[in-house]
Scaffold this active site. Structure first.
Site, PDB file in Angstrom:
ATOM      1  N   CYS A 105       0.832  -1.223  -0.014  1.00 14.14           N
ATOM      2  CA  CYS A 105       0.063  -0.004  -0.049  1.00 14.14           C
ATOM      3  C   CYS A 105       0.995   1.461   0.032  1.00 14.14           C
ATOM      4  O   CYS A 105       1.948   1.251   0.454  1.00 14.14           O
ATOM      5  CB  CYS A 105      -1.022  -0.044   1.214  1.00 14.14           C
ATOM      6  SG  CYS A 105      -0.249   0.158   2.660  1.00 14.14           S
ATOM      7  N   CYS A 116       0.747   3.766   1.953  1.00 13.46           N
ATOM      8  CA  CYS A 116       1.278   4.276   3.385  1.00 13.46           C
ATOM      9  C   CYS A 116       2.495   3.356   3.896  1.00 13.46           C
ATOM     10  O   CYS A 116       3.254   3.899   4.462  1.00 13.46           O
ATOM     11  CB  CYS A 116       0.080   4.356   4.443  1.00 13.46           C
ATOM     12  SG  CYS A 116      -0.634   2.866   4.853  1.00 13.46           S
TER      13      CYS A 116
END
Length: 144
Positions: A53, A55
């Protein structure tokens, strides 16, 4: 030209793995490797649950890299990769109770016991610098 999905995914995630392994963090890719390392790590250990992802790329891995520049760090450094090494990740998560599965996430362990945990929701809305500060505070508290 044909490429298997598995091969494609291995090629795509390798740079994400390299972000951590180039820091000296050991990949645990099987449940057996997790079982042999995490509960038996004497002293302190960092366990990063890596992920594909945004993040993980923008905050988690850079935050871990910055924290490891601190003068106090855990003695053992491990990572598992959520969604890729599924069985190893599931085994590592057994040591993170009472926290639910979260990726990315970061655990600080002491003598095989969880002492500090950063969940995804504490990563995705914070900067890499804030994550590094959280980790270095945990290092100062538990790794001295």
């Amino acid at each position: 030209m044909s490429m298997s999905f598995e091969r494609y995914m291995l090629d795509m995630v390798q740079p994400m793995r390299d972000d951590l392994t180039r820091l000296g963090i050991q990949e645990l890719r099987t449940p057996e490797q997790v079982e042999e390392n995490i509960p038996n790590a004497k002293g302190t250990a960092l366990v990063v649950v890596n992920s594909v992802c945004g993040c993980a790329a923008g905050q988690c891995r850079p935050g871990v890299a910055a924290a490891l520049q601190h003068d106090v760090t855990p003695e053992h450094l491990y990572t598992v990769f959520a969604g890729q090494d599924k069985e190893a990740t599931a085994k590592a998560r057994e040591y993170f109770a009472p926290y639910p599965p979260s990726s990315p996430s970061i655990a600080v362990m002491k003598d095989g016991e969880l002492v500090h945990f950063i969940e995804r929701h504490q990563i995705e809305n914070r900067s890499a610098e804030e994550i590094a500060a959280d980790l270095t505070a945990a290092f100062d508290r538990f790794c001295r």
